[in-house]
Design a protein around this motif. Structure first.
Motif, PDB file in Angstrom:
ATOM      1  N   ARG A  91      30.604  22.438  82.750  1.00 21.94           N
ATOM      2  CA  ARG A  91      31.638  22.765  81.424  1.00 21.94           C
ATOM      3  C   ARG A  91      32.281  22.236  81.282  1.00 21.94           C
ATOM      4  N   HIS A  92      32.764  21.120  81.788  1.00 22.69           N
ATOM      5  CA  HIS A  92      33.710  20.040  81.193  1.00 22.69           C
ATOM      6  C   HIS A  92      33.526  18.830  80.557  1.00 22.69           C
ATOM      7  N   GLY A  93      32.410  19.379  80.154  1.00 26.95           N
ATOM      8  CA  GLY A  93      31.324  18.005  79.443  1.00 26.95           C
ATOM      9  C   GLY A  93      31.421  16.392  80.799  1.00 26.95           C
ATOM     10  N   ARG A  94      31.266  16.619  82.145  1.00 29.76           N
ATOM     11  CA  ARG A  94      31.569  15.477  82.480  1.00 29.76           C
ATOM     12  C   ARG A  94      30.391  15.628  83.853  1.00 29.76           C
ATOM     13  N   VAL A  95      30.111  13.979  84.100  1.00 34.25           N
ATOM     14  CA  VAL A  95      29.527  14.288  85.372  1.00 34.25           C
ATOM     15  C   VAL A  95      30.115  13.352  86.460  1.00 34.25           C
ATOM     16  N   THR A  96      30.531  14.052  88.148  1.00 34.70           N
ATOM     17  CA  THR A  96      30.989  13.649  89.228  1.00 34.70           C
ATOM     18  C   THR A  96      30.092  12.724  89.508  1.00 34.70           C
ATOM     19  N   LEU A 126      12.852  25.394  82.969  1.00 33.44           N
ATOM     20  CA  LEU A 126      14.099  24.343  81.930  1.00 33.44           C
ATOM     21  C   LEU A 126      14.083  25.020  80.187  1.00 33.44           C
ATOM     22  N   ASP A 127      12.947  25.701  80.073  1.00 28.72           N
ATOM     23  CA  ASP A 127      12.836  25.787  78.715  1.00 28.72           C
ATOM     24  C   ASP A 127      13.414  27.271  78.392  1.00 28.72           C
ATOM     25  N   ALA A 128      13.971  27.909  79.817  1.00 33.26           N
ATOM     26  CA  ALA A 128      14.266  29.694  79.721  1.00 33.26           C
ATOM     27  C   ALA A 128      15.913  29.628  78.603  1.00 33.26           C
ATOM     28  N   PRO A 129      15.410  31.008  78.283  1.00 38.04           N
ATOM     29  CA  PRO A 129      17.061  30.862  77.545  1.00 38.04           C
ATOM     30  C   PRO A 129      18.188  30.807  78.032  1.00 38.04           C
ATOM     31  N   GLY A 130      19.006  30.624  77.899  1.00 44.32           N
ATOM     32  CA  GLY A 130      20.517  30.073  78.558  1.00 44.32           C
ATOM     33  C   GLY A 130      20.330  28.853  79.606  1.00 44.32           C
ATOM     34  N   VAL A 131      19.609  28.174  78.856  1.00 42.38           N
ATOM     35  CA  VAL A 131      19.403  27.064  80.701  1.00 42.38           C
ATOM     36  C   VAL A 131      20.298  26.122  80.035  1.00 42.38           C
ATOM     37  N   ALA A 173      12.171  15.170  83.677  1.00 44.51           N
ATOM     38  CA  ALA A 173      12.155  16.726  83.071  1.00 44.51           C
ATOM     39  C   ALA A 173      13.582  16.732  82.228  1.00 44.51           C
ATOM     40  N   ALA A 174      14.141  16.850  82.824  1.00 44.20           N
ATOM     41  CA  ALA A 174      15.668  17.601  82.989  1.00 44.20           C
ATOM     42  C   ALA A 174      16.556  16.072  81.849  1.00 44.20           C
ATOM     43  N   PHE A 175      16.237  15.259  82.011  1.00 44.20           N
ATOM     44  CA  PHE A 175      16.457  13.809  81.333  1.00 44.20           C
ATOM     45  C   PHE A 175      15.778  14.062  79.867  1.00 44.20           C
ATOM     46  N   ALA A 176      15.130  14.221  79.584  1.00 38.16           N
ATOM     47  CA  ALA A 176      14.824  14.937  78.281  1.00 38.16           C
ATOM     48  C   ALA A 176      15.124  16.179  77.346  1.00 38.16           C
ATOM     49  N   ARG A 177      15.459  16.938  78.267  1.00 35.61           N
ATOM     50  CA  ARG A 177      16.164  17.434  77.660  1.00 35.61           C
ATOM     51  C   ARG A 177      17.341  17.661  77.816  1.00 35.61           C
ATOM     52  N   ASN A 178      17.915  16.590  78.142  1.00 37.85           N
ATOM     53  CA  ASN A 178      19.487  16.528  78.009  1.00 37.85           C
ATOM     54  C   ASN A 178      20.134  17.368  78.955  1.00 37.85           C
ATOM     55  N   LEU A 179      19.475  17.527  79.915  1.00 43.57           N
ATOM     56  CA  LEU A 179      20.224  18.792  81.275  1.00 43.57           C
ATOM     57  C   LEU A 179      21.164  18.341  81.973  1.00 43.57           C
ATOM     58  N   PRO A 180      22.395  18.242  82.160  1.00 47.38           N
ATOM     59  CA  PRO A 180      23.273  17.743  83.191  1.00 47.38           C
ATOM     60  C   PRO A 180      22.337  18.468  84.500  1.00 47.38           C
ATOM     61  N   GLU A 237      17.550   6.693  83.509  1.00 46.12           N
ATOM     62  CA  GLU A 237      18.743   7.363  83.494  1.00 46.12           C
ATOM     63  C   GLU A 237      19.536   6.183  83.017  1.00 46.12           C
ATOM     64  N   ALA A 238      19.566   5.480  82.846  1.00 45.54           N
ATOM     65  CA  ALA A 238      19.727   3.835  82.131  1.00 45.54           C
ATOM     66  C   ALA A 238      19.706   3.617  80.869  1.00 45.54           C
ATOM     67  N   ARG A 239      18.647   4.475  80.575  1.00 36.93           N
ATOM     68  CA  ARG A 239      17.802   4.142  79.128  1.00 36.93           C
ATOM     69  C   ARG A 239      18.529   4.891  78.540  1.00 36.93           C
ATOM     70  N   LEU A 240      19.251   6.304  78.528  1.00 36.49           N
ATOM     71  CA  LEU A 240      19.872   7.059  78.333  1.00 36.49           C
ATOM     72  C   LEU A 240      21.468   6.921  77.961  1.00 36.49           C
ATOM     73  N   GLY A 241      21.628   5.772  78.861  1.00 38.62           N
ATOM     74  CA  GLY A 241      23.345   5.311  78.317  1.00 38.62           C
ATOM     75  C   GLY A 241      23.857   6.112  78.521  1.00 38.62           C
TER      76      GLY A 241
END
Lengths: 341, 341, 341, 341
Positions: free
Chosen positions: D293-298, D63-68, D86-93, D114-118
């Motif tokens: 890529r459009h900033g959404r989650v479905t 997750l910490d590799a460049p370009g992720v 770990a993904a949540f902690a890095r704000n990664l979809p 995830e609910a805490r992230l809001g």
């Protein structure tokens, strides 16, 4: 495989725009780097939101744009010959939408040009060869379990024909898909065509001979019959039954969610070839991109494009004369040793 | 309705014996009172266990046996003309297996004889008119919801042909069912026939042109194509698709218990026309018995029998010549005002 | 076989009148000689036009009419016990419509009465055993090619329920056909029933628990599930899938002429069980007449009639309690050695 | 849309390797930039021939590799909770293969995190929501034309189960797809589960309760039944019939090229879920890439992942107890307002 393949797309109409979308979003390993269309606005629109795409009004200018490694021709048929020769001149692999070149003489010039190059650069967009049902049928026939194919019964129906569609176009545009599919499935060349013309449907525009019933005889003794009906009104249907010595196989039966409600069981029929063959287009372009990235050319070749034109042209003469009409094919260059299979 | 109908059955072969069983056990309201067959032993065997049935070696003797009120002709085709005329002479209603009379000239003599009588006595055994799928298709076409029929695509396949089957018999025996079905479904007369001959199947006896592809053009501008393949090896299949101006309808798709086991989903295909059309034969004979008991004659008439012979004979000429061959029908007597529908 | 079988029909309602028509016109070898119905007018109407038929208002009087050799019971279920015992007392073979006797205690009295006679006289009208699809499925399962059956998935749908239909009747009337079919197909007895009740359809009359989902466990470890939905609104559907150790087989898929028109492909769904099972009724009565004329009794027997009643009664208790409910069957007399298969 | 999306893939086993191939070749707009697998060789092999891909043995290191920019989790289920956090902690979809987290308690921790992230970051890999037949069925049910759904009849069959497959896994692994599909199609939550266990197939490994028949009741009063049979021997089949107040709809009927040869008509049955759902996986990943890529989650969310785990866990208890077992779901956080539809 490293870097993605830089593609120039010629033509930004309905089909061209669809291919641009496909190269950008559906197919991995490729990117559109140039687009040509005489209508510059239309070209710009087709690549809206993409950066670094060269937009040109001339095909050759697009081919000369930076990063172009391959060409996808989706311009009108009359522009194909010049575009193909320009790609050949630059040694660029090319995927050319059907018809390769509408008139057999022009098509033959492409065959001869590529034969002079001594290597294949062109793939012709007969996408049915990538449809999952057609490929299964091809594998079944090649496997030999059903023995020799004796007849192909084909149906090609459209909801309605576009404005300006002529009686000849039923044969040289609609049926050209069946011509290629039959040549490919059978590995045989058509030698004669007969066209029967039932009284036209009331649903067809005045003067259009629609439906038609077209029969091809092949050099292997097989018979191919095609119902072509471009104003059937109810849906897009492409069916094929191969009748062989030891069994028969059918594809293209409409198959969908079955809904039983008041009055009966109902299944939807697709209304459009882009629905029926969407996956085939995707697979075709994906296979082309993969092949080109590996330095290969696969799929239908220029000879297949020429043969489709020549057979269709004989079909149009058969339609006009009402009698059985022989097909004359030029000698096949060594480069296209097989029958396009 | 009182007393059951006394029937003389002419011919005690495969088909005759089956009709005797049918009249005795399957159909109410009739009883077999006389049987004729040149082979007296065969005739006796066919009515074994039944009392009071007159067994004769001559058709006319059977017609004169006590209690005969109607005749079912199941003898070989060459014997039909004489048997029909004998029934006419005695004013007996008759159900005659197809072909009514094999040669068009003889068939026309039957038409003329019945026309002279001025009333219908003969029903011809085109049993597809009693098949539940064909009757539904007929009702759909007559209802007009799909518009005018433009084409019929027909398939007629047998597992294998009997010994002595000739290339001409594919047309004048096998396809004769499609000729009648097409005339009846469309309410139109064929005006020309073309026969295409793909290279014969390796599964066909040497010298037999099998399969054939037969095309009829009708006086209403419809086109009827028939694949006839009498050594297909895998089953008995009769299919028909009616392509109309506003839709298409298909019957005869094999439909049976679906078994999914190792390797795939499987449905049985009937091996014999007696399986596929068992119910149609039952309904035909039942309808004939009912009609006769009520003093009526229904079903296919002598003109239909003649037309089938005449069209089949043109088909054989088309097979031999390889070219489109016109059909010439005699003028239709007033007794048969319609088109046999 | 000589003379036709003289049959007394008890009950001249919808079903009785249909059987009278069937014995008279559809089935050979039998004739109706007596009819009983409390409503004398209805009885007369059902035999209008036939001569020499005794019309009675009492069942026993009809059985004593001249020429009665066998009995077909089509009166309401409550009248069956008395009618069966009266037929037994006269040694008359009898075909009794289902339910044999609605309550298990009465049904058991019939079993015991016939067991005392020491020979079978009664056949119960579970006509699915004569449906061509069910008989094919039975033959497949008995053949053993698919291994042991593990589950039967059944669907039983009606367009709408008649007035007065109760929640219990979904189980003890509609599902009783599946109870018999499952016992017959599997050769196993149900040992427990569970009924699930989804929220009723808005299309069902107020208060009717429709649909229901009924599960039977058998003494062979098989599971039978039945969707019963008597106000489905769209058609009459009876389907069955047998899931076995080595494959699955399905029957009852609606299969009809396929019409493709605007909007999709469409097949008709039958609206009525008399359409779906018309042939099964014909075959059942024909088989009964044939068997009786040869001094035999075949088909579902009195034990099958009892078992269906007893299992249905447990099903109704399961519906009311909401929990898994065991089925208690009386010991089976030696006369019914097998499982009714 | 500019630059393609950099994805880290966690897990390089069968499923992970397939997703790497998919991101690289099938789906446009994404590229694999990092892979993690405890087995470094396996990870290297999965990206052979690709340049610039970081290969790690630890998920967090990848997750910490460049370009992720996004994460696809295809590691075993036990590793999912840590990877998701770990993904949540890095704000990664993140697209997480099913099961999200196998045990409901762990799954609930993900929901709460995830609910805490809001905001939503996670999509769960219930790919049936992208299958063309399921999406058509969903649209039909949502459209309301067939009224309220009353029952879903589901079938889930595999050729054979992998080594180590347990009776509980039929419910919590195989049926979990039906749990999600039913929740999604109906927009309802299961409230109770009952599991019926027919005598196991001789084709199942000793001790495995296979097949099972699982019933879910929902808070909307619908009933969902599922045949799960993981050693059926003949193919991979997933079917669903939705029975509604005004009609029924079926998907998943095997539909393929129909071959008629000696003995019958035959259609192939797919042997593997990767064949049956290949397109669904492609569409799922493509939709995820596009959305990110459009900033959404479905797609299916963490609540759907939790609910599937909780219902499956109740199912396992129902299997063990043999009785109807209630489902207890935690209160649903506001972030997941709907029912996952």
């Amino acid at each position: 495989m490293g870097q993605s393949l830089g593609v120039a797309v010629l033509g930004a109409g309905h089909m061209g725009a669809d291919h641009i979308r496909r190269l950008d979003r559906v197919v991995g390993g490729a990117r559109v780097v140039a687009v040509a269309d005489p209508d510059a606005e239309r070209a710009k629109e087709a690549v809206a939101g993409r950066e670094g795409v060269a937009v040109r009004t001339e095909a050759e200018a697009a081919l000369d744009a930076p990063g172009v490694e391959a060409v996808l021709i989706a311009s009108p048929g009359e522009a194909h010959e010049e575009a193909l020769l320009a790609a050949f001149a630059r040694n660029l692999p090319v995927l050319c939408e059907k018809p390769m070149v509408p008139d057999p003489a022009g098509a033959l010039r492409i065959v001869e040009a590529e034969a002079r190059l001594g290597r294949r650069l062109a793939q012709i967009g007969f996408m049915r060869r990538y449809d999952s049902e057609y490929t299964r049928l091809k594998a079944l026939l090649d496997g030999g379990r059903l023995g020799r194919p004796l007849m192909l019964h084909c149906v090609h129906r459209n909801v309605s024909s576009p404005p300006g569609f002529t009686s000849a176009m039923l044969v040289n545009s609609s049926v050209s898909h069946e011509i290629d599919a039959a040549r490919w499935l059978l590995g045989q060349e058509p030698v004669a065509v007969t066209v029967h013309r039932p009284r036209p449907s009331a649903g067809a525009p005045a003067g259009l001979l629609d439906p038609q019933f077209v029969l091809f005889e092949t050099d292997g003794g097989a018979l191919v019959d095609v119902e072509v009906f471009v104003n059937c009104g109810f849906g897009y249907q492409v069916r094929c039954e191969a009748v062989c010595e030891a069994g028969s196989a059918r594809i293209g039966e409409e198959r969908a969610m079955a809904v039983t409600a008041a009055g009966g069981l109902r299944e939807e029929v697709p209304q459009d070839y882009l629905v029926r063959f969407a996956d085939a287009y995707d697979r075709e372009v994906r296979a082309w991109v993969d092949a080109v990235r590996h330095g290969r050319v696969t799929g239908a070749n220029a000879w297949d494009g020429y043969a489709a034109s020549a057979v269709a042209e004989a079909g149009v003469r058969a339609l006009e004369s009402g009698v059985r009409t022989p097909v004359d094919l030029a000698p096949r260059p060594a480069l296209y040793g097989g029958t396009g299979a």
